[in-house]
Design a protein around this motif. Structure first.
Motif, short mmCIF file in Angstrom:
data_model
loop_
_atom_site.label_atom_id
_atom_site.label_comp_id
_atom_site.label_asym_id
_atom_site.label_seq_id
_atom_site.Cartn_x
_atom_site.Cartn_y
_atom_site.Cartn_z
N GLY A 295 64.48 -5.21 65.91
CA GLY A 295 64.87 -4.50 67.13
C GLY A 295 65.13 -3.02 66.99
N TYR A 296 64.84 -2.44 65.84
CA TYR A 296 65.03 -0.99 65.66
C TYR A 296 63.71 -0.27 65.84
N HIS A 297 63.70 0.67 66.74
CA HIS A 297 62.50 1.48 66.99
C HIS A 297 62.83 2.93 66.65
N ILE A 298 62.39 3.34 65.48
CA ILE A 298 62.66 4.69 64.98
C ILE A 298 61.31 5.41 64.86
N PRO A 299 61.17 6.55 65.52
CA PRO A 299 59.93 7.31 65.34
C PRO A 299 59.71 7.59 63.86
N THR A 300 58.51 7.29 63.39
CA THR A 300 58.23 7.31 61.96
C THR A 300 57.03 8.19 61.64
N ILE A 301 57.17 8.95 60.56
CA ILE A 301 56.08 9.75 60.02
C ILE A 301 55.84 9.25 58.61
N PHE A 302 54.62 8.81 58.35
CA PHE A 302 54.26 8.38 57.00
C PHE A 302 53.61 9.54 56.27
N ILE A 303 53.87 9.60 54.98
CA ILE A 303 53.17 10.51 54.09
C ILE A 303 52.55 9.67 52.99
N THR A 304 51.41 10.12 52.50
CA THR A 304 50.73 9.32 51.49
C THR A 304 49.90 10.19 50.56
N ALA A 305 49.85 9.79 49.32
CA ALA A 305 48.98 10.44 48.34
C ALA A 305 47.56 9.89 48.45
N TYR A 306 47.38 8.87 49.29
CA TYR A 306 46.09 8.22 49.48
C TYR A 306 45.68 8.36 50.95
N PRO A 307 45.24 9.56 51.37
CA PRO A 307 45.00 9.82 52.79
C PRO A 307 43.94 8.92 53.44
N GLY A 308 43.06 8.34 52.65
CA GLY A 308 42.06 7.45 53.22
C GLY A 308 42.63 6.10 53.61
N ALA A 309 43.86 5.83 53.19
CA ALA A 309 44.48 4.52 53.42
C ALA A 309 45.45 4.59 54.59
N ALA A 310 44.96 4.93 55.76
CA ALA A 310 45.82 4.98 56.95
C ALA A 310 46.34 3.57 57.24
N PRO A 311 47.60 3.47 57.59
CA PRO A 311 48.18 2.14 57.79
C PRO A 311 47.65 1.45 59.03
N THR A 312 47.57 0.14 58.95
CA THR A 312 47.21 -0.67 60.09
C THR A 312 48.48 -1.35 60.58
N LEU A 313 48.85 -1.05 61.81
CA LEU A 313 50.06 -1.62 62.38
C LEU A 313 49.70 -2.45 63.59
N SER A 314 50.56 -3.41 63.90
CA SER A 314 50.32 -4.23 65.08
C SER A 314 50.54 -3.40 66.34
N ALA A 315 50.00 -3.86 67.44
CA ALA A 315 50.07 -3.12 68.71
C ALA A 315 51.50 -2.94 69.20
N ASP A 316 52.43 -3.81 68.76
CA ASP A 316 53.82 -3.69 69.21
C ASP A 316 54.65 -2.79 68.29
N THR A 317 53.97 -1.92 67.53
CA THR A 317 54.65 -0.96 66.67
C THR A 317 54.24 0.45 67.09
N PRO A 318 54.74 0.93 68.22
CA PRO A 318 54.34 2.25 68.71
C PRO A 318 55.12 3.38 68.06
N ASP A 319 55.89 3.07 67.03
CA ASP A 319 56.82 4.04 66.46
C ASP A 319 56.16 5.04 65.51
N LEU A 320 54.93 4.79 65.09
CA LEU A 320 54.26 5.68 64.16
C LEU A 320 53.81 6.94 64.89
N VAL A 321 54.34 8.07 64.47
CA VAL A 321 54.02 9.36 65.09
C VAL A 321 52.84 10.01 64.39
N ALA A 322 52.82 9.94 63.05
CA ALA A 322 51.76 10.59 62.29
C ALA A 322 51.67 9.98 60.89
N CYS A 323 50.53 10.20 60.27
CA CYS A 323 50.33 9.84 58.86
C CYS A 323 49.73 11.07 58.19
N LEU A 324 50.50 11.70 57.31
CA LEU A 324 50.11 12.96 56.70
C LEU A 324 49.83 12.80 55.21
#
Length: 130
Positions: free
Chosen positions: A80-109
């Motif tokens: 039940g926690y919805h926190i706007p989230t920014i992911f960072i990764t050393a593997y930029p080709g590996a963008a995360p796959t999230l379910s449709a009910d996870t609108p909290d991802l703002v960016a992946c850098l």
């Protein structure tokens, strides 16, 4: 550098990364922009600290030992926690796959992050939250 505003000084950005140097650099950047920060060396540490209730924006590595950033975000949403989230990764080709009910991802850098782009993403995340 951006001015500290009352909104910024009352805003907490949680930084979750298993790399000490990355975590320290991100903390320094975010703090110098006027935000409060809390740092965690793993997703499990963040969850165990019950930090979600005091977090306005989550900045997290994707690939960490024990639990990935994606798994952490999915667990937060499931509880039940919805926190706007920014992911960072050393593997930029590996963008995360999230379910449709996870609108909290703002960016992946990619690591290393462009400071201005990261701060703009934090601003966007906070607008999403308020």
């Amino acid at each position: 550098m951006t001015q500290n505003t009352p909104m910024r000084t009352a805003t907490t950005i949680a930084i979750v990364d298993d790399d000490d140097s990355v975590r320290g650099a991100l903390e320094s950047l975010v703090r110098s922009s006027g935000y409060k920060t809390r740092t965690y060396c793993s997703a499990l540490e963040f969850l165990a600290a019950n930090a979600s209730t005091q977090t306005d924006c989550l900045l997290s590595d994707i690939q960490m030992p024990g639990m990935s950033g994606v798994e952490m975000l999915e667990q937060l949403v499931a509880t039940g926690y919805h926190i706007p989230t920014i992911f960072i990764t050393a593997y930029p080709g590996a963008a995360p796959t999230l379910s449709a009910d996870t609108p909290d991802l703002v960016a992946c850098l990619p690591k290393p992050c462009d400071a201005d782009k990261l701060l703009n993403c934090i601003e966007a995340a906070l607008l999403q939250r308020h």
